[in-house]
Every structure is written in structure tokens, then in C-alpha cells.
Design an enzyme around this catalytic site. Structure first.
Site: not given
Ligand code: DAT
Ligand code: MG
Length: 152
Positions: A52, A129
Site C-alpha cells: 500500500y 503486487e
């Protein structure tokens, strides 16, 4: 032949605690997404902070990392045509209150800080990711027998 894109999808700790793992995976499986990798783990704060990183200056960032680290998650890689649009359509909006009833967030959750599932929102973030959560050898290459019945 259909052009496939990979997306990183994670069932968050609240999704696991609500016993929604099977239900959520079922949606992707039955829709025709192709499973590439999957693991069950409690993610470290370091991993979640990296995941994040773009949100690090937002006021909810510490709470977000704490929530995501509060229990196990199911981390997955799925392949599908046009994954950004398809993923958003399956997951719904970031805020469950804005999500349509047929979407995962529209059906299974209430608040933005407990929205049970993560999905990549661009091809670039998906690549980042996937490499953060999986080693290259954990991504499985195989052909689904249903491929030619899903794509024309
Ligand atoms: P998404 O998860 O839909 O990609 P995002 O990347 O903007 O949304 O934010 C990541 C997560 O952060 C989101 O799933 C829930 C949390 N979040 C976003 N905005 C928030 C807010 N205003 N208050 C609390 N949590 C928030
Ligand atoms: Mg996002």
C-alpha cells in the site's frame, strides 16, 4: 487468441474470518478467471506497507496496515481478458456503500475499512503486487480445458 492479463487478488482478514474464502473463489472460478497462484498467509507489516506504499501519506494508512496484518489472508493471482475492468466489475467500488448488489463488496460488506477483498487496479500495479507477494516459480503455467469455451 484472447490476450490475458494477470491480476493480484487477496481475500482480506475479514473475508477469511467471515468464512467467505470458498464463496469468493467460486465467483472468480465460475466467471472464467484462470487461477495462476494461491497461498494462505498472515502478511507482515513490511509487506503490507510495500503493498500500500502509494497510500502511505493518507490518514487511514496505519489503520489499514494494522487491519491487513490482523489475521490471515488468501493471496491469489488470476488471469483474465481485460483484467482491470473485469476485476472492478467483480469486486465493486472501494467503498462497499457505492458497490452494486451483484459485486463481492456489494453483497458481503458494509464499510470501506472492512471491504474484505483487494484487486489490482492497473496492469502496472498488478505486476508490482504479483512480484511482491509471489516468487516467479510460484506462478503456475498450464492450460485450462475450458479455455476454448470461455474465449472465442
Ligand atoms: P481499492 O482497494 O479499491 O483499490 P484504494 O487502493 O484506493 O482502493 O485503497 C486501498 C484500501 O485502503 C481500500 O481497499 C480500503 C482502504 N481505504 C481507502 N480509502 C479509505 C478511506 N477513505 N478510509 C478508510 N480506508 C480506506
Ligand atoms: Mg488499490
Amino acid at each position: 487468441m484472447a490476450h490475458q492479463e494477470r491480476t493480484f487478488i487477496a481475500i482480506k482478514p475479514d473475508g477469511v474470518q467471515h468464512s467467505l474464502v470458498g464463496e469468493i473463489i467460486k465467483h472468480f472460478e465460475q466467471k472464467g478467471f484462470h487461477l495462476v497462484a494461491m497461498k494462505f498467509l498472515q502478511a507482515s507489516q513490511e509487506l503490507l506497507k510495500q503493498h500500500y506504499i502509494d497510500l502511505k501519506d493518507r490518514p487511514f494508512f496505519p489503520g489499514l496496515v494494522k487491519y491487513m496484518n490482523s489475521g490471515p489472508v488468501v493471496a491469489m493471482v488470476w488471469e483474465v481478458l481485460n483484467m482491470v475492468k473485469m476485476g472492478q466489475m467483480m469486486l465493486g467500488e472501494t467503498n462497499p456503500a457505492d458497490s452494486k448488489p451483484g459485486t463481492i463488496r456489494g453483497v458481503f460488506c458494509i464499510q470501506v475499512g472492512r471491504n474484505i477483498i483487494h484487486g489490482s487496479n492497473s496492469v502496472k500495479s498488478a505486476e508490482k503486487e504479483i512480484s511482491l507477494w509471489f516468487k516467479p516459480e510460484e506462478l503456475v503455467d498450464y492450460k485450462s480445458c475450458a479455455f476454448d469455451w470461455i474465449y472465442e
